[in-house]
Design a protein around this motif. Sequence first.
Motif, short mmCIF file in Angstrom:
data_model
loop_
_atom_site.label_atom_id
_atom_site.label_comp_id
_atom_site.label_asym_id
_atom_site.label_seq_id
_atom_site.Cartn_x
_atom_site.Cartn_y
_atom_site.Cartn_z
N SER A 1 0.82 -1.23 0.00
CA SER A 1 0.00 0.00 0.00
C SER A 1 0.84 1.27 0.00
O SER A 1 0.48 2.26 -0.60
CB SER A 1 -0.93 -0.01 1.21
OG SER A 1 -0.17 -0.06 2.40
N ASN A 2 1.99 1.23 0.67
CA ASN A 2 2.85 2.43 0.64
C ASN A 2 3.47 2.54 -0.76
O ASN A 2 3.94 1.55 -1.30
CB ASN A 2 3.95 2.32 1.70
CG ASN A 2 4.80 3.57 1.75
OD1 ASN A 2 5.50 3.90 0.81
ND2 ASN A 2 4.73 4.30 2.86
N PRO A 3 3.45 3.76 -1.34
CA PRO A 3 3.96 3.86 -2.71
C PRO A 3 5.47 3.62 -2.83
O PRO A 3 5.95 3.34 -3.92
CB PRO A 3 3.61 5.29 -3.12
CG PRO A 3 3.31 6.02 -1.86
CD PRO A 3 2.86 5.01 -0.86
N TYR A 4 6.19 3.70 -1.71
CA TYR A 4 7.64 3.67 -1.82
C TYR A 4 8.30 2.41 -1.29
O TYR A 4 9.43 2.11 -1.62
CB TYR A 4 8.25 4.87 -1.10
CG TYR A 4 7.84 6.18 -1.68
CD1 TYR A 4 8.17 6.50 -2.99
CD2 TYR A 4 7.12 7.11 -0.94
CE1 TYR A 4 7.79 7.72 -3.54
CE2 TYR A 4 6.73 8.32 -1.48
CZ TYR A 4 7.07 8.62 -2.77
OH TYR A 4 6.70 9.81 -3.31
N PHE A 5 7.64 1.74 -0.37
CA PHE A 5 8.27 0.51 0.13
C PHE A 5 7.21 -0.57 0.33
O PHE A 5 6.03 -0.27 0.43
CB PHE A 5 9.04 0.76 1.43
CG PHE A 5 8.20 1.17 2.61
CD1 PHE A 5 7.54 0.21 3.38
CD2 PHE A 5 8.07 2.51 2.96
CE1 PHE A 5 6.77 0.59 4.47
CE2 PHE A 5 7.30 2.89 4.05
CZ PHE A 5 6.64 1.93 4.81
N SER A 6 7.67 -1.81 0.34
CA SER A 6 6.71 -2.89 0.54
C SER A 6 7.04 -3.58 1.86
O SER A 6 8.18 -3.57 2.33
CB SER A 6 6.78 -3.88 -0.62
OG SER A 6 7.96 -4.63 -0.53
N TYR A 7 6.01 -4.17 2.46
CA TYR A 7 6.17 -4.94 3.69
C TYR A 7 5.79 -6.38 3.36
O TYR A 7 4.64 -6.66 3.07
CB TYR A 7 5.28 -4.36 4.80
CG TYR A 7 5.15 -5.28 6.00
CD1 TYR A 7 6.28 -5.85 6.58
CD2 TYR A 7 3.90 -5.59 6.53
CE1 TYR A 7 6.16 -6.71 7.66
CE2 TYR A 7 3.78 -6.44 7.61
CZ TYR A 7 4.91 -7.01 8.17
OH TYR A 7 4.81 -7.87 9.23
N ASP A 8 6.78 -7.25 3.39
CA ASP A 8 6.55 -8.64 3.01
C ASP A 8 6.78 -9.53 4.23
O ASP A 8 7.92 -9.92 4.53
CB ASP A 8 7.52 -9.01 1.88
CG ASP A 8 7.18 -10.36 1.29
OD1 ASP A 8 6.28 -11.03 1.85
OD2 ASP A 8 7.80 -10.74 0.29
N PRO A 9 5.73 -9.87 4.95
CA PRO A 9 5.88 -10.57 6.23
C PRO A 9 6.54 -11.95 6.11
O PRO A 9 7.11 -12.43 7.08
CB PRO A 9 4.43 -10.73 6.73
CG PRO A 9 3.64 -9.75 5.95
CD PRO A 9 4.31 -9.60 4.64
N GLN A 10 6.50 -12.55 4.92
CA GLN A 10 7.09 -13.89 4.82
C GLN A 10 8.61 -13.85 4.96
O GLN A 10 9.23 -14.85 5.28
CB GLN A 10 6.68 -14.57 3.51
CG GLN A 10 7.15 -13.86 2.28
CD GLN A 10 7.11 -14.76 1.04
OE1 GLN A 10 7.39 -15.94 1.16
NE2 GLN A 10 6.75 -14.20 -0.09
N LYS A 11 9.21 -12.69 4.76
CA LYS A 11 10.66 -12.59 4.87
C LYS A 11 11.11 -12.16 6.26
O LYS A 11 12.28 -12.00 6.54
CB LYS A 11 11.19 -11.57 3.84
CG LYS A 11 10.90 -11.92 2.38
CD LYS A 11 11.84 -12.99 1.87
CE LYS A 11 11.42 -13.59 0.55
NZ LYS A 11 11.75 -12.80 -0.61
N CYS A 12 10.13 -11.92 7.13
CA CYS A 12 10.43 -11.27 8.41
C CYS A 12 11.03 -12.25 9.43
O CYS A 12 10.53 -13.37 9.59
CB CYS A 12 9.15 -10.65 8.97
SG CYS A 12 9.39 -9.82 10.53
N ILE A 13 12.07 -11.81 10.13
CA ILE A 13 12.66 -12.64 11.19
C ILE A 13 12.33 -12.09 12.58
O ILE A 13 12.89 -12.51 13.58
CB ILE A 13 14.18 -12.77 11.01
CG1 ILE A 13 14.84 -11.38 11.03
CG2 ILE A 13 14.52 -13.50 9.70
CD1 ILE A 13 16.36 -11.44 11.12
N VAL A 14 11.44 -11.10 12.63
CA VAL A 14 10.97 -10.51 13.89
C VAL A 14 12.13 -10.09 14.80
O VAL A 14 12.15 -10.36 16.00
CB VAL A 14 9.99 -11.45 14.65
CG1 VAL A 14 9.10 -10.63 15.59
CG2 VAL A 14 9.12 -12.22 13.70
N CYS A 15 13.08 -9.37 14.20
CA CYS A 15 14.20 -8.85 14.98
C CYS A 15 13.79 -7.56 15.68
O CYS A 15 14.50 -7.06 16.55
CB CYS A 15 15.39 -8.59 14.08
SG CYS A 15 15.08 -7.31 12.84
N SER A 16 12.66 -6.98 15.22
CA SER A 16 12.07 -5.75 15.75
C SER A 16 12.95 -4.51 15.55
O SER A 16 12.73 -3.49 16.21
CB SER A 16 11.63 -5.91 17.20
OG SER A 16 12.63 -5.60 18.09
#
Lengths: 964, 77
Positions: A169-184
């Motif tokens: 939804s953000n025009p400039y970056f994407s958030y792809d939860p499948q790549k996330c390692i939850v390092c916070s």
Amino acid sequence: MKDFIIPDRDYGTPAAKSKQMVTLTIDGFDVTVPEGTSIMRAAAEIGISVPKLCATDSVDAFGSCRLCLVEIEGRNGTPASCTTPVAAGLKVTTQNTKLKQLRRGVMELYISDHPLDCLTCSANGDCELQDMAGAVGLRDVRYEAVQTHFRAKNTSGQVNPQYIPRDDSNPYFSYDPQKCIVCSRCVRACEEVQGTFALTIEGRGFDSRVSFGAKTDTALTSDCVSCGACVAACPTATLQEKSIIEIGTPERSVITTCAYCGVGCSFKAEMRGDELVRMVPYKHGKANRGHSCVKGRFAYGYASHQDRILNPMIRENISDPWREVSWAEAMEFTAVRMKGIIDTHGRHSVGVITSSRCTNEEAYLVQKLTRAVFMNNNTDTCARVCHSPTGYGLGQTLGTSAGTQDFDSVEKTDVVILIGANPTDGHPVFASRLKKRLRAGAKLIVIDPRRTDIVQSPHIKASHHLALTPGTNVAVVTALANVIVTEGLFDEAFIRERCDWDEFQDYAEFAARPENSPEATALLTGVSAEELRAAARLYAKGGNGAIYYGLGVTEHSQGSTTVIGIANLAMMTGNIGRAGVGVNPLRGQNNVQGSCDMGSFPHELPGYRHVKGEGVREIFQKVWGVQIDDEPGLRIPNMLDAAMEGTFKGLYCQGEDILQSDPDTKHVAAGLAAMDCVIVHDLFLNETANYAHVFLPGSTFLEKDGTFTNAERRINRVRKVMAPRNGYADWEITQMLANAILKESAIGANWGYTHPSQIMDEIAMTTPSFAGVSYERLEELGSVQWPCNEKAPEGTPMMHVDGFVRGKGKFINTEYVATDERTGPRFPLLLTTGRILSQYNVGAQTRRTANVAWHTEDLLEIHPHDAEVRGIKDGNYVRLASRSGETSLRANVTDRVNPGVVYTTFHHPDTQANVITTDYSDWATNCPEYKVTAVQVGLSNGPSEWQQDYAAQAAQSRRIAAAE
Amino acid sequence: MSPETMHAKLIYQANQIAKFMESKPHAEGVALLASHINDFWEPRMRLKLFAVLDEGGAGLRPLVLEAANKIKRPVSA
């Protein structure tokens, strides 16, 4: 062009600030670091990179990934090196069989829930997870991925409830939860660096997920301000710039300076060939310290926008369509016209406007053009309409218009007065630094008619919000002085030493008058006396007090008086001349400070020296080989007045859109229409160009070398990262124009600069506060704050340390004079104007980027009470009218504004808020009174007649004839 | 813009300066008002101010009238 290696070394945890040094041994090497440093950082100092995932030096250590384990002689277990501080005599081992096994085990677990699509992953080549797998020697994974976060469906083909699709939804970056390692790291960057708290970790254990606030929120609908701090912090492809996804990784980077607001953030322009891949905030940038906002980080797409004009264009009359011509033809046409005007109407009939968006070198050349080629002083700059009162007010009281501090100073501040400034929108990176300090305990006083975001936001609450009636700044500031004087809160020792005690006595007598008491002024300012008294006490006695202010101070009939009042407050409380205090004007545009320094004002030569001074003229006469006029020239509003009466006929306007940004649009349009030769030099056919005869296409900040000077007087390099798409850098175009006119005038002289560094050398040669500045010096130091000369070869972070520039600080009485712009039966509301985070000034740049996702149109903020009595509902089209004109726009019903006050932004030409604003201006500088206009608001059916006429005229005027 | 509106504008601006200077000790106010106009007003503006002053200075605040002989009269436009 200077290349730097990417990425910058990451030390894992932030630098400690202690002066106490500690020595320990890591892997047999001694290392000495400040107390409070982490073992991880100490190791990094001697070149040992302990494997890590959740640590990065932009945020505090967290200790969650367990990859950075070390052994310490005499201590149990394997502590995390990021959260373990150094201690004297420690013996640390970062690599042995046990640690290797532990790390490999940790990595195995991480990788067991991670898609192994490295080759096609957008972070390929720029992924810390990938790097760490390599660093720990991970060779196989023993665990079978049964339950995962990355498979859309499980092995039986059922939908995987743990799978969250990518959020684009953000025009400039994407958030792809499948790549996330939850390092916070992203969550902490959002909290610690940006201070927005938009991100959070939701759920526990295996269910822990990064989330943009509520379940229903996307990146775009959440509180996220798209500053990019999370993206910079993310070690994987989870939060990633879309430009990287589209293009791939960059191959080199060039340090340069953002061309948006006056904070002047340093960026790395990361390039592949001549394609800009991304802009990343530069960690060592002294203004921004590695942070950025949505504009500088992402909104550079305008540079390659299809609307950009790349060829010069001319036309006989403004009713004709434009004709594309060669540079040579454009220059000849312009020179003949300008020469013709000068011959007929005299040398005072032409002038220039320099740009606060252009470089110092460019502003210097434009003012030189009028002083040394046109032979007059008719030069002005857009700073006229923003900070000219700062120049006057601080010049009179302290002896220089300069802001007194650097941005780092805010880290030592205890009490901040923020007056007429909205930094979370206007100066976001400074706002983040300010908010960080506020979260650490500093107190905030906001003086603003609106409840701006900083008054109350996550973990921030202003101690006092003085929501004054627009136009009553002087009364409020003087009432603060009244409290400080009558309650004896002033710093007598400081005043006796640094100012004139007798003058203070006179001022104190004035301030103490009963009519200046908070109780008396409350009637006209609308500010409760009790609240104001508490604010005054807090500022005077709360420790280091700093005042930050913006255009809500300057853009008034009494703008200069308020600036004087602010300086009075700082002097009487001793809040000047050390870290954490001071008077800090927040400049609107990237180079407002610089364009003023460069002699853009009609009464002064570079370095703020009045043209009446023979000695000063002599310096420039020698270098330029001409006689310089000793009379002040015309200011922008005076130029327009003179045009209307027929004595001003030709204008060269570089990088400013006066038709949209200056007040009383109709008057500006009439003034421009009365001229015979208007030369607009810009990236786009802006609104002013509708009245131009010559259009010279400009270059962007990515396409040229130069310097910008930010609000803390810091001279930063702008570096060319690609060739100018229009063919020439702006300084070259001004030089061509000067030479064409010199040729037409049959004057032998010729300008012959071959690089902007030569222009800076000329500035240094003629201007004492720049005497030590050169491009070589800037390469050495990175940046420098003027004055930079023999006395201060490394520049001057803080002004007035041992004494005021003018000698003794001068107290000046600040009598409140109500503006003549008053509400009445016809126009019962007060309109004030401002900016919004995602858009920048007239919007010429930001409207041509994906930033429109946040702000597609200007809205009118109106209080529910005022809306209700007019039958206005949220989102209704309303007519906004003043005695100057009328326009229409949509209403936003909100209690951010008080009853009686309405507010709008001025980013969109189809709204043209300046049709409404009047020709009232500051008494000393003619800075227009944008912030107070009496208006009426009512329901409307659509665009006003003026808007329709304007749109038609603009369309007509922008026609470009087809090439023959 | 008609000459009348031009003059009205200048009278207004001169009076604005006067209002600030009126809060200073009288002699200082007179001197600073004159020097402010000398320093910041282009000769064309001062010429128009003198056109008003030469007609008796109707509409101008007393401080402007008092400062008049300290304001530089431009030679010509």
